[in-house]
Design a protein around this motif. Structure first.
Motif, PDB file in Angstrom:
ATOM      1  N   ALA A  12      -4.753  -2.211 -12.337  1.00 48.85           N
ATOM      2  CA  ALA A  12      -3.762  -2.460 -13.534  1.00 48.85           C
ATOM      3  C   ALA A  12      -2.533  -3.014 -13.456  1.00 48.85           C
ATOM      4  CB  ALA A  12      -3.884  -1.257 -14.633  1.00 48.85           C
ATOM      5  N   LEU A  13      -1.795  -2.426 -12.414  1.00 47.30           N
ATOM      6  CA  LEU A  13      -0.498  -2.518 -12.021  1.00 47.30           C
ATOM      7  C   LEU A  13      -0.019  -3.293 -10.802  1.00 47.30           C
ATOM      8  CD1 LEU A  13       0.565   0.957 -13.274  1.00 47.30           C
ATOM      9  CD2 LEU A  13       0.907  -0.909 -14.547  1.00 47.30           C
ATOM     10  N   GLY A  14      -1.079  -3.412  -9.890  1.00 47.87           N
ATOM     11  CA  GLY A  14      -0.834  -4.393  -8.557  1.00 47.87           C
ATOM     12  C   GLY A  14      -0.592  -3.667  -7.432  1.00 47.87           C
ATOM     13  N   ALA A  15      -0.523  -2.488  -7.720  1.00 46.60           N
ATOM     14  CA  ALA A  15      -0.138  -1.522  -6.280  1.00 46.60           C
ATOM     15  C   ALA A  15      -1.698  -1.197  -5.524  1.00 46.60           C
ATOM     16  CB  ALA A  15       0.826  -0.292  -6.454  1.00 46.60           C
ATOM     17  N   SER A  16      -1.426  -0.707  -4.293  1.00 46.41           N
ATOM     18  CA  SER A  16      -2.677  -0.325  -3.695  1.00 46.41           C
ATOM     19  C   SER A  16      -3.310   0.830  -4.435  1.00 46.41           C
ATOM     20  CB  SER A  16      -2.653  -0.290  -2.155  1.00 46.41           C
ATOM     21  OG  SER A  16      -1.672   0.596  -1.888  1.00 46.41           O
ATOM     22  N   PRO A  17      -4.619   1.407  -4.084  1.00 43.26           N
ATOM     23  CA  PRO A  17      -4.950   2.786  -4.247  1.00 43.26           C
ATOM     24  C   PRO A  17      -4.175   3.533  -3.344  1.00 43.26           C
ATOM     25  CG  PRO A  17      -6.858   1.315  -4.478  1.00 43.26           C
ATOM     26  CD  PRO A  17      -5.457   0.338  -3.867  1.00 43.26           C
ATOM     27  N   ALA A  18      -4.149   3.326  -1.958  1.00 41.76           N
ATOM     28  CA  ALA A  18      -3.533   4.218  -1.223  1.00 41.76           C
ATOM     29  C   ALA A  18      -1.927   4.470  -1.475  1.00 41.76           C
ATOM     30  CB  ALA A  18      -3.337   3.441   0.290  1.00 41.76           C
ATOM     31  N   PHE A  19      -1.304   3.854  -2.228  1.00 42.22           N
ATOM     32  CA  PHE A  19       0.098   3.995  -2.773  1.00 42.22           C
ATOM     33  C   PHE A  19       0.079   5.161  -3.650  1.00 42.22           C
ATOM     34  CE2 PHE A  19       3.095   3.461  -6.398  1.00 42.22           C
ATOM     35  CZ  PHE A  19       4.357   3.550  -5.482  1.00 42.22           C
ATOM     36  N   TRP A  20      -0.630   5.056  -4.645  1.00 42.53           N
ATOM     37  CA  TRP A  20      -0.918   6.136  -5.530  1.00 42.53           C
ATOM     38  C   TRP A  20      -1.321   7.334  -5.036  1.00 42.53           C
ATOM     39  CZ3 TRP A  20       2.093   5.463  -9.610  1.00 42.53           C
ATOM     40  CH2 TRP A  20       2.095   4.105 -10.082  1.00 42.53           C
ATOM     41  N   LEU A  21      -2.530   7.374  -4.048  1.00 45.04           N
ATOM     42  CA  LEU A  21      -3.144   8.643  -3.384  1.00 45.04           C
ATOM     43  C   LEU A  21      -1.852   8.994  -2.609  1.00 45.04           C
ATOM     44  CD1 LEU A  21      -6.819   7.727  -2.727  1.00 45.04           C
ATOM     45  CD2 LEU A  21      -5.808   9.481  -4.319  1.00 45.04           C
ATOM     46  N   ASN A  22      -1.215   8.346  -1.862  1.00 46.79           N
ATOM     47  CA  ASN A  22      -0.030   8.772  -0.915  1.00 46.79           C
ATOM     48  C   ASN A  22       0.925   9.794  -1.656  1.00 46.79           C
ATOM     49  OD1 ASN A  22      -1.013   8.259   1.508  1.00 46.79           O
ATOM     50  ND2 ASN A  22      -0.213   6.270   1.412  1.00 46.79           N
ATOM     51  N   LEU A  23       1.479   9.195  -3.017  1.00 48.88           N
ATOM     52  CA  LEU A  23       2.435   9.856  -3.760  1.00 48.88           C
ATOM     53  C   LEU A  23       1.794  11.229  -4.241  1.00 48.88           C
ATOM     54  CD1 LEU A  23       3.356   7.010  -6.384  1.00 48.88           C
ATOM     55  CD2 LEU A  23       4.889   8.141  -4.634  1.00 48.88           C
ATOM     56  N   GLU A  24       0.415  11.234  -4.693  1.00 50.02           N
ATOM     57  CA  GLU A  24      -0.045  12.461  -4.985  1.00 50.02           C
ATOM     58  C   GLU A  24      -0.146  13.596  -3.857  1.00 50.02           C
ATOM     59  OE1 GLU A  24      -1.951  15.472  -7.218  1.00 50.02           O
ATOM     60  OE2 GLU A  24      -1.254  13.345  -8.000  1.00 50.02           O
ATOM     61  N   LYS A  25      -0.675  12.963  -2.688  1.00 45.08           N
ATOM     62  CA  LYS A  25      -0.784  13.804  -1.445  1.00 45.08           C
ATOM     63  C   LYS A  25       0.664  14.392  -1.054  1.00 45.08           C
ATOM     64  CE  LYS A  25      -0.324  11.992   2.425  1.00 45.08           C
ATOM     65  NZ  LYS A  25       0.209  11.376   3.518  1.00 45.08           N
ATOM     66  N   ASN A  26       1.422  13.661  -1.129  1.00 45.11           N
ATOM     67  CA  ASN A  26       2.900  13.972  -0.747  1.00 45.11           C
ATOM     68  C   ASN A  26       3.613  15.139  -1.725  1.00 45.11           C
ATOM     69  OD1 ASN A  26       2.919  12.529   1.637  1.00 45.11           O
ATOM     70  ND2 ASN A  26       4.171  10.825   0.726  1.00 45.11           N
ATOM     71  N   TRP A  27       3.022  14.799  -2.966  1.00 46.54           N
ATOM     72  CA  TRP A  27       3.459  15.781  -3.970  1.00 46.54           C
ATOM     73  C   TRP A  27       2.739  17.031  -3.857  1.00 46.54           C
ATOM     74  CZ3 TRP A  27       6.814  17.269  -7.231  1.00 46.54           C
ATOM     75  CH2 TRP A  27       6.839  18.258  -8.169  1.00 46.54           C
ATOM     76  N   GLU A  28       1.555  17.052  -3.667  1.00 51.32           N
ATOM     77  CA  GLU A  28       0.834  18.304  -3.355  1.00 51.32           C
ATOM     78  C   GLU A  28       1.244  19.143  -2.437  1.00 51.32           C
ATOM     79  OE1 GLU A  28      -3.526  17.984  -3.682  1.00 51.32           O
ATOM     80  OE2 GLU A  28      -3.318  16.705  -5.649  1.00 51.32           O
TER      81      GLU A  28
END
Length: 92
Positions: free
Chosen positions: A59-75
Motif C-alpha cells: 500500500a505504501l511502497g516500502a519493503s516488508p523488511a522495513f516494517w518488520l525491522n521497525l517492529e523487531k527493533n522496537w521489541e
C-alpha cells in the motif's frame, strides 16, 4: 547488551499517513482490515506482523523488511535484560 534506539512502528506509520494525507480508515479499507487495527498500530497498542508488513509494503511502497525491522527493533528495545535470568553460554 542492547543499545537500540527505536520508535514503535505505529509512530512511523502515523507520520507516513500524515505526510501523504491518508486517513487511517482509508488505509484500513484499502488493505482490507478493520480501521481499529490500523488505529491500534498507530497508537502503539498493536505490533506489525509479517502479513501486515507485506500489506503496508504494497500500500505504501516500502519493503516488508522495513516494517518488520521497525517492529523487531522496537521489541528488542523493550526488553529489560537486567530482569532476565542469568544464563551462561553453552559450551561447544
Amino acid at each position: 547488551m542492547m543499545h537500540t534506539i527505536a520508535v514503535h512502528p505505529g509512530a512511523v506509520l502515523k507520520d507516513e499517513l500524515g505526510e501523504r494525507k491518508i486517513t487511517q480508515r482509508r488505509l484500513a479499507l484499502h488493505i482490507g482490515v478493520l480501521p481499529k487495527v490500523i488505529n491500534e498500530i498507530c497508537r502503539g497498542k498493536r505490533g506489525i506482523s509479517a502479513e501486515m508488513a507485506c500489506e503496508l509494503a504494497r500500500a505504501l511502497g516500502a519493503s516488508p523488511a522495513f516494517w518488520l525491522n521497525l517492529e523487531k527493533n522496537w521489541e528488542l528495545s523493550q526488553v529489560d535484560e537486567k530482569s532476565l535470568p542469568r544464563i551462561a553460554k553453552i559450551a561447544a
